[in-house]
Design a protein around this motif. Sequence first.
Motif, PDB file in Angstrom:
ATOM      1  N   TRP A  36      42.396  42.569  51.291  1.00  0.00           N
ATOM      2  CA  TRP A  36      42.478  41.792  52.287  1.00  0.00           C
ATOM      3  C   TRP A  36      43.297  40.320  52.086  1.00  0.00           C
ATOM      4  CZ3 TRP A  36      39.538  36.748  51.044  1.00  0.00           C
ATOM      5  CH2 TRP A  36      38.659  36.935  49.786  1.00  0.00           C
ATOM      6  N   THR A  37      43.712  39.593  52.865  1.00  0.00           N
ATOM      7  CA  THR A  37      44.424  38.410  52.555  1.00  0.00           C
ATOM      8  C   THR A  37      43.640  37.144  52.918  1.00  0.00           C
ATOM      9  OG1 THR A  37      45.692  38.561  54.755  1.00  0.00           O
ATOM     10  CG2 THR A  37      46.702  39.853  52.871  1.00  0.00           C
ATOM     11  N   LEU A  38      44.234  35.997  52.331  1.00  0.00           N
ATOM     12  CA  LEU A  38      43.527  34.758  52.626  1.00  0.00           C
ATOM     13  C   LEU A  38      44.899  33.746  53.251  1.00  0.00           C
ATOM     14  CD1 LEU A  38      41.031  32.635  52.824  1.00  0.00           C
ATOM     15  CD2 LEU A  38      41.828  32.171  50.541  1.00  0.00           C
ATOM     16  N   THR A  39      44.766  33.155  54.308  1.00  0.00           N
ATOM     17  CA  THR A  39      45.792  32.234  54.873  1.00  0.00           C
ATOM     18  C   THR A  39      44.960  30.795  54.636  1.00  0.00           C
ATOM     19  OG1 THR A  39      47.026  33.761  56.234  1.00  0.00           O
ATOM     20  CG2 THR A  39      47.000  31.249  56.796  1.00  0.00           C
ATOM     21  N   ASN A  40      45.815  29.890  53.953  1.00  0.00           N
ATOM     22  CA  ASN A  40      45.307  28.492  53.916  1.00  0.00           C
ATOM     23  C   ASN A  40      45.919  27.577  54.898  1.00  0.00           C
ATOM     24  OD1 ASN A  40      44.560  26.071  52.924  1.00  0.00           O
ATOM     25  ND2 ASN A  40      44.818  26.232  50.755  1.00  0.00           N
ATOM     26  N   LEU A  41      44.821  27.131  55.844  1.00  0.00           N
ATOM     27  CA  LEU A  41      45.770  26.430  56.616  1.00  0.00           C
ATOM     28  C   LEU A  41      45.698  24.691  56.673  1.00  0.00           C
ATOM     29  CD1 LEU A  41      44.383  28.058  60.178  1.00  0.00           C
ATOM     30  CD2 LEU A  41      46.593  28.232  59.050  1.00  0.00           C
ATOM     31  N   SER A  42      45.051  24.506  55.339  1.00  0.00           N
ATOM     32  CA  SER A  42      44.894  23.004  54.971  1.00  0.00           C
ATOM     33  C   SER A  42      46.236  22.463  54.274  1.00  0.00           C
ATOM     34  CB  SER A  42      43.965  22.679  53.827  1.00  0.00           C
ATOM     35  OG  SER A  42      44.182  21.443  53.141  1.00  0.00           O
ATOM     36  N   PRO A  43      46.739  21.071  54.950  1.00  0.00           N
ATOM     37  CA  PRO A  43      47.736  20.767  54.544  1.00  0.00           C
ATOM     38  C   PRO A  43      47.863  20.116  53.145  1.00  0.00           C
ATOM     39  CG  PRO A  43      46.743  19.200  55.870  1.00  0.00           C
ATOM     40  CD  PRO A  43      45.881  20.219  55.824  1.00  0.00           C
ATOM     41  N   CYS A  44      46.688  20.105  52.466  1.00  0.00           N
ATOM     42  CA  CYS A  44      46.779  19.455  51.192  1.00  0.00           C
ATOM     43  C   CYS A  44      45.552  19.953  49.900  1.00  0.00           C
ATOM     44  CB  CYS A  44      46.318  17.926  51.270  1.00  0.00           C
ATOM     45  SG  CYS A  44      44.820  17.604  52.349  1.00  0.00           S
ATOM     46  N   GLN A  45      44.619  21.006  50.628  1.00  0.00           N
ATOM     47  CA  GLN A  45      43.871  21.531  49.752  1.00  0.00           C
ATOM     48  C   GLN A  45      44.213  22.735  49.045  1.00  0.00           C
ATOM     49  OE1 GLN A  45      41.424  19.477  48.662  1.00  0.00           O
ATOM     50  NE2 GLN A  45      40.688  18.168  49.959  1.00  0.00           N
ATOM     51  N   THR A  46      43.807  23.209  47.940  1.00  0.00           N
ATOM     52  CA  THR A  46      44.082  24.204  47.588  1.00  0.00           C
ATOM     53  C   THR A  46      42.561  25.045  47.364  1.00  0.00           C
ATOM     54  OG1 THR A  46      45.747  23.709  45.688  1.00  0.00           O
ATOM     55  CG2 THR A  46      44.424  25.719  45.255  1.00  0.00           C
ATOM     56  N   TYR A  47      42.593  26.648  47.709  1.00  0.00           N
ATOM     57  CA  TYR A  47      41.472  27.336  47.918  1.00  0.00           C
ATOM     58  C   TYR A  47      41.429  27.922  46.633  1.00  0.00           C
ATOM     59  CZ  TYR A  47      41.272  25.989  53.027  1.00  0.00           C
ATOM     60  OH  TYR A  47      41.253  25.152  53.951  1.00  0.00           O
ATOM     61  N   VAL A  48      40.379  28.437  46.154  1.00  0.00           N
ATOM     62  CA  VAL A  48      40.262  29.372  45.337  1.00  0.00           C
ATOM     63  C   VAL A  48      39.336  30.555  45.583  1.00  0.00           C
ATOM     64  CG1 VAL A  48      39.247  29.477  42.546  1.00  0.00           C
ATOM     65  CG2 VAL A  48      40.418  27.450  43.417  1.00  0.00           C
ATOM     66  N   VAL A  49      39.887  31.670  45.141  1.00  0.00           N
ATOM     67  CA  VAL A  49      39.116  32.891  45.337  1.00  0.00           C
ATOM     68  C   VAL A  49      38.652  33.388  44.107  1.00  0.00           C
ATOM     69  CG1 VAL A  49      38.915  35.339  46.607  1.00  0.00           C
ATOM     70  CG2 VAL A  49      40.531  33.541  47.400  1.00  0.00           C
ATOM     71  N   GLU A  50      37.320  33.492  43.770  1.00  0.00           N
ATOM     72  CA  GLU A  50      36.914  33.927  42.398  1.00  0.00           C
ATOM     73  C   GLU A  50      36.379  35.352  42.480  1.00  0.00           C
ATOM     74  OE1 GLU A  50      34.711  29.607  41.195  1.00  0.00           O
ATOM     75  OE2 GLU A  50      33.694  31.310  41.892  1.00  0.00           O
ATOM     76  N   ASN A  51      36.515  36.135  41.362  1.00  0.00           N
ATOM     77  CA  ASN A  51      36.096  37.368  41.049  1.00  0.00           C
ATOM     78  C   ASN A  51      34.463  37.294  40.388  1.00  0.00           C
ATOM     79  OD1 ASN A  51      35.356  39.812  40.851  1.00  0.00           O
ATOM     80  ND2 ASN A  51      37.153  40.422  39.443  1.00  0.00           N
ATOM     81  N   PRO A  52      33.650  37.216  41.082  1.00  0.00           N
ATOM     82  CA  PRO A  52      32.126  37.178  40.472  1.00  0.00           C
ATOM     83  C   PRO A  52      31.962  38.211  39.179  1.00  0.00           C
ATOM     84  CG  PRO A  52      32.007  36.516  42.867  1.00  0.00           C
ATOM     85  CD  PRO A  52      33.327  37.385  42.703  1.00  0.00           C
ATOM     86  N   GLU A  53      32.711  39.377  39.595  1.00  0.00           N
ATOM     87  CA  GLU A  53      32.430  40.468  38.614  1.00  0.00           C
ATOM     88  C   GLU A  53      33.395  40.567  37.523  1.00  0.00           C
ATOM     89  OE1 GLU A  53      30.919  43.955  41.618  1.00  0.00           O
ATOM     90  OE2 GLU A  53      33.070  43.547  41.678  1.00  0.00           O
ATOM     91  N   GLY A  54      34.192  39.428  37.603  1.00  0.00           N
ATOM     92  CA  GLY A  54      35.241  39.391  36.424  1.00  0.00           C
ATOM     93  C   GLY A  54      35.016  38.208  35.542  1.00  0.00           C
ATOM     94  N   ALA A  55      35.535  38.090  34.341  1.00  0.00           N
ATOM     95  CA  ALA A  55      35.504  37.205  33.277  1.00  0.00           C
ATOM     96  C   ALA A  55      36.209  36.175  33.617  1.00  0.00           C
ATOM     97  CB  ALA A  55      35.700  37.781  31.932  1.00  0.00           C
ATOM     98  N   GLY A  56      35.757  35.291  34.681  1.00  0.00           N
ATOM     99  CA  GLY A  56      36.566  34.121  35.035  1.00  0.00           C
ATOM    100  C   GLY A  56      37.888  34.409  35.789  1.00  0.00           C
ATOM    101  N   GLU A  57      37.964  35.728  36.174  1.00  0.00           N
ATOM    102  CA  GLU A  57      39.057  35.992  36.965  1.00  0.00           C
ATOM    103  C   GLU A  57      39.259  35.233  38.349  1.00  0.00           C
ATOM    104  OE1 GLU A  57      41.434  40.148  38.094  1.00  0.00           O
ATOM    105  OE2 GLU A  57      39.185  40.187  37.783  1.00  0.00           O
TER     106      GLU A  57
END
Length: 240
Positions: free
Chosen positions: A65-86
């Motif tokens: 799946w893909t994520l589009t960030n429509l914010s002009p100033c904020q960075t979004y983060v996608v975490e992998n809860p099953e990974g080691a900090g990925e």
Amino acid sequence: MVPRHRHPYVPGGGRRGAVAQIRLAPGERLAFGRVPTGDHERGLTLRHEGIQHTAGWITAHRAYWTLTNLSPCQTYVVENPEGAGEHIKVGPGRREAPIPFEFGRVVLPAGQELIDFDVWATCHEYLGGRGHREGQDHAPALPAFPLDRSRRYFLVLASLCEPRLREAPFARLPSTRQIIERLRPAWPAVSKSAVQWSVDYLAEKLALTPARHSGKRESLVSLALRFDLVQEEDLVLLNP
């Protein structure tokens, strides 16, 4: 863990109230935000004044799946809860950032808080059986990082990795005393020298560079988790 599904879905409303699951077929798009607007009026509402009206889009594809960030100033983060900090950072204005995680947590900054919601994608597909053998045109490569799970050094490595597999990606590593206490039921004769020998042996076996030897245990755990040398199912070996 919620069972995998054939199509990606998003729990409607994340942690802030809504309950329904929003399922997406490949090619469908979902808007999310405080007052989201998107295709066919489908949207995931995140009730917080720090979230803009339409904060982004999630688009489903066949295997990701893909994520589009429509914010002009904020960075979004996608975490992998099953990974080691990925995790993956999606910068302001980024369109269609591909997310490879089967289970991802989208985290948005909102004022002094962090708002998140989860996305489950389709199960990843793997080569196997006859088709996989046909793809091997040459002799197989030597195995990388060969570890014998029946040996006691692997118990030491598993005990080192256990806190980060069970608790959090940045959990503190266990001390030698804690490792001994953890391993004693499965390895009654374990000692401080045996633990240290195992750590030194693993560092040599996994070819840690000399520059990393000052943080030998940290480097071992980082390498083991990054390449799945130790996984959660291996922790059963720590029990007699």
